[in-house]
Design a protein around this motif. Structure first.
Motif, PDB file in Angstrom:
ATOM      1  N   ASP A 183      -8.667   7.350  -2.388  1.00  0.00           N
ATOM      2  CA  ASP A 183      -8.054   8.406  -1.576  1.00  0.00           C
ATOM      3  C   ASP A 183      -6.618   8.014  -1.235  1.00  0.00           C
ATOM      4  O   ASP A 183      -6.372   7.115  -0.427  1.00  0.00           O
ATOM      5  CB  ASP A 183      -8.873   8.616  -0.293  1.00  0.00           C
ATOM      6  N   LYS A 184      -5.684   8.717  -1.862  1.00  0.00           N
ATOM      7  CA  LYS A 184      -4.272   8.392  -1.608  1.00  0.00           C
ATOM      8  C   LYS A 184      -3.593   9.505  -0.825  1.00  0.00           C
ATOM      9  O   LYS A 184      -2.364   9.616  -0.805  1.00  0.00           O
ATOM     10  CB  LYS A 184      -3.552   8.139  -2.930  1.00  0.00           C
ATOM     11  N   PRO A 214      -6.573   9.674  -9.717  1.00  0.00           N
ATOM     12  CA  PRO A 214      -5.801   8.426  -9.694  1.00  0.00           C
ATOM     13  C   PRO A 214      -6.117   7.512 -10.871  1.00  0.00           C
ATOM     14  O   PRO A 214      -7.274   7.363 -11.265  1.00  0.00           O
ATOM     15  CB  PRO A 214      -6.228   7.767  -8.377  1.00  0.00           C
ATOM     16  N   CYS A 264       0.286   2.367 -11.693  1.00  0.00           N
ATOM     17  CA  CYS A 264       1.377   1.416 -11.402  1.00  0.00           C
ATOM     18  C   CYS A 264       1.569   0.406 -12.526  1.00  0.00           C
ATOM     19  O   CYS A 264       2.670  -0.119 -12.713  1.00  0.00           O
ATOM     20  CB  CYS A 264       1.121   0.703 -10.080  1.00  0.00           C
ATOM     21  N   ASP A 306      -5.109   1.403  -9.709  1.00  0.00           N
ATOM     22  CA  ASP A 306      -3.974   0.993  -8.873  1.00  0.00           C
ATOM     23  C   ASP A 306      -3.932  -0.529  -8.712  1.00  0.00           C
ATOM     24  O   ASP A 306      -3.186  -1.060  -7.902  1.00  0.00           O
ATOM     25  CB  ASP A 306      -4.008   1.693  -7.516  1.00  0.00           C
ATOM     26  N   TYR A 334      -1.330  -1.799  -3.896  1.00  0.00           N
ATOM     27  CA  TYR A 334      -2.173  -1.995  -2.716  1.00  0.00           C
ATOM     28  C   TYR A 334      -1.930  -3.365  -2.074  1.00  0.00           C
ATOM     29  O   TYR A 334      -1.696  -3.458  -0.878  1.00  0.00           O
ATOM     30  CB  TYR A 334      -3.650  -1.825  -3.084  1.00  0.00           C
ATOM     31  N   ALA A 347       0.457   4.297  -0.973  1.00  0.00           N
ATOM     32  CA  ALA A 347      -0.106   5.570  -0.489  1.00  0.00           C
ATOM     33  C   ALA A 347       0.021   5.682   1.030  1.00  0.00           C
ATOM     34  O   ALA A 347       0.125   6.792   1.564  1.00  0.00           O
ATOM     35  CB  ALA A 347      -1.562   5.697  -0.915  1.00  0.00           C
ATOM     36  N   ALA A 396       5.168  11.214  -6.271  1.00  0.00           N
ATOM     37  CA  ALA A 396       3.981  10.440  -5.890  1.00  0.00           C
ATOM     38  C   ALA A 396       2.766  10.774  -6.758  1.00  0.00           C
ATOM     39  O   ALA A 396       2.090   9.875  -7.268  1.00  0.00           O
ATOM     40  CB  ALA A 396       3.660  10.699  -4.418  1.00  0.00           C
ATOM     41  N   ARG A 397       2.507  12.064  -6.944  1.00  0.00           N
ATOM     42  CA  ARG A 397       1.307  12.453  -7.705  1.00  0.00           C
ATOM     43  C   ARG A 397       1.368  11.888  -9.133  1.00  0.00           C
ATOM     44  O   ARG A 397       0.418  11.304  -9.637  1.00  0.00           O
ATOM     45  CB  ARG A 397       1.180  13.980  -7.733  1.00  0.00           C
ATOM     46  N   ASN A 412       0.854  -1.200   0.000  1.00  0.00           N
ATOM     47  CA  ASN A 412       0.000   0.000   0.000  1.00  0.00           C
ATOM     48  C   ASN A 412       0.884   1.242   0.000  1.00  0.00           C
ATOM     49  O   ASN A 412       1.192   1.811   1.045  1.00  0.00           O
ATOM     50  CB  ASN A 412      -0.918  -0.042   1.221  1.00  0.00           C
ATOM     51  N   PHE A 469       0.893   8.097  -9.131  1.00  0.00           N
ATOM     52  CA  PHE A 469      -0.490   7.668  -8.872  1.00  0.00           C
ATOM     53  C   PHE A 469      -1.401   7.994 -10.058  1.00  0.00           C
ATOM     54  O   PHE A 469      -2.371   7.286 -10.315  1.00  0.00           O
ATOM     55  CB  PHE A 469      -1.038   8.341  -7.606  1.00  0.00           C
ATOM     56  N   GLN A 483      -8.256   2.038  -4.284  1.00  0.00           N
ATOM     57  CA  GLN A 483      -8.067   2.967  -3.158  1.00  0.00           C
ATOM     58  C   GLN A 483      -8.069   4.401  -3.720  1.00  0.00           C
ATOM     59  O   GLN A 483      -7.007   4.955  -4.023  1.00  0.00           O
ATOM     60  CB  GLN A 483      -6.714   2.665  -2.488  1.00  0.00           C
TER      61      GLN A 483
END
Ligand SMILES: NC(=O)c1ccc[n+]([C@@H]2O[C@H](COP(=O)([O-])OP(=O)(O)OC[C@H]3O[C@@H](n4cnc5c(N)ncnc54)[C@H](O)[C@@H]3O)[C@@H](O)[C@H]2O)c1
Length: 382
Positions: free
Chosen positions: A212-213, A220, A180, A223, A244, A155, A172-173, A153, A176, A210
């Motif tokens: 909300d990261k 997003p 991936c 994922d 995840y 995030a 990260a942004r 996971n 996401f 998911q």
């Protein structure tokens, strides 16, 4: 061979770590559109900066451009390089839309230039050892593959603290939003298409599990994705990517006479395990301790060569040699041949990866359009 880097972010430091192993590659200079990043990178690595991308492209000493920008920039940066007569090594994917990846390959072909793409781990000692085992018939006819690229996971991890040696934060942004699968599926796919040739047909399921990261206004990408691949040669593979599900980087190839397995697809020197089929196989698979105690369990196979790099991937000790693909391309330019991964092969992988990441765009079931000539054993770099 003189080359230049565009994009001096997180991964560029990994390339710089690996560059010391390739004295045949001479870095003429680097460019990044972010002036602070460019300054930090050139100061840290003591390399020259170009004044602009145009200046880099105008440098006639530079034959090859390594495009290490963010995936959504790959097309524009690679296209400009090709139009200026430079060969291109692109970070993955070639482009984030299939028609644009096709345009790049056709442009390179029209101009007599070479373009290829990361990842280059198919040149690793581990991949070449697996290829040799398959080629030598050690598991008989291979029929089924399970390939995993789950990274945990992400995030929920402390990714804000992931800073490269020259000070680039892990993006990260961008990761996401790009997804991936686009980032990671190519690792398994380059190996599988090297071993088994092109994919004929595939199905894909991808979803945001998911949403909300923890980043505001994030758009997003999926994922999680699973694809089932039917290769022309009859092999079937199931490939899963997520950020995840808990960490799992295994590759297992099942054949009539045995199984080949590795635990770390990202490690150029990952141990390769071979299990030969025998009358106790089912017991060994069900009770691994039985295999250990009887000596009937999987055996570690010596790698084709001592790995130049291996390990957990700490800074300064990459588990991957990021420059091996650039060196392979430079050799092809120098000798007037093709790189191990041809442009058509890279395009094939780009199509499969895009279809896996975005079945909503490319179809849940897809016949792969862009094919390539499979490698012959003698073309293999082992
Ligand atoms: N982060 C990783 O661990 C990792 C590992 C392997 C491969 N990659 C791949 O490497 C590539 C770059 O990833 P990253 O993690 O270094 O991203 P990053 O955001 O850290 O770095 C990208 C850099 O490119 C620059 N850039 C973007 N567009 C540009 C343009 N048009 N002209 C000049 N500079 C431009 C940005 O300013 C930034 O400094 C991606 O394709 C990614 O898939 C990343």
């Amino acid at each position: 061979m003189n080359f230049a880097i565009v994009g001096c972010g997180f991964v560029a430091d990994l390339y710089m770590n690996a560059l010391v192993s390739h004295p045949e590659l001479k870095l003429s200079g680097v460019w990044d559109r972010d002036p602070q990043r460019l300054a930090a990178f050139t100061a840290h690595h003591n390399v020259s900066a170009y004044a602009s991308y145009q200046a880099l492209l105008a440098d006639t000493n530079v034959q090859l451009v390594a495009n290490l920008t963010n995936p959504r920039e790959h097309f524009a940066v690679s296209e400009a390089a090709l139009l200026s007569g430079k060969h291109v090594y692109s970070e993955k994917p070639l482009a984030t839309e299939l028609d644009r990846a096709q345009q790049l390959v056709e442009l390179a072909e029209r101009k007599g230039l070479l373009i290829t793409s990361a990842p280059c781990s198919v040149l690793s000692e581990t991949a070449q050892t697996i290829w040799k085992l398959l080629d030598d018939g050690q598991i008989g006819t291979p029929r089924l593959v399970y390939a995993e690229l789950d990274d945990g996971n992400v995030a929920a991890m402390d990714h804000a603290s992931w800073i490269s040696p020259s000070g680039a934060p892990w993006p990260a942004r961008d990761e996401f939003e790009v997804g991936c699968t686009l980032e990671h599926a190519g690792y398994h796919l380059t190996w599988l298409t090297a071993f088994f040739g092109p994919v004929q047909r595939m199905t894909s399921f991808a979803r945001v599990v998911q949403p909300d990261k923890g980043l505001p206004d994030l758009q997003p990408a999926a994922d999680y994705a699973t694809a089932c691949l039917a290769f022309h040669n009859g092999v079937t593979a199931r490939l899963t990517c997520s950020i995840y599900g808990s960490h799992d980087h295994r590759l297992r190839i099942f054949g009539d006479e045995g199984t080949i397995g590795i635990d770390r697809i990202w490690d150029y020197g990952a141990p390769v395990h071979l299990s030969k089929r025998h009358k106790w196989t089912h017991r060994v698979e069900k009770y691994p301790l039985f295999g250990t105690l009887t000596g009937l369990g999987p055996k570690k196979v010596p790698l084709v060569r001592k790995p130049a790099v291996s390990g957990i991937g700490l800074w300064g000790k990459n588990a991957m040699d990021f420059c091996r693909g650039i060196a392979d391309l430079a050799h092809a330019i120098y000798t007037g041949t093709q790189p191990t991964m041809t442009a058509r092969w890279a395009l094939h992988i780009t199509e499969v990866v895009l279809a896996m990441q975005s079945p909503d765009i490319y179809g849940d079931v897809r016949d792969i359009q862009h094919q390539f000539d499979p490698l012959k054993p003698e073309q293999w770099a082992r």
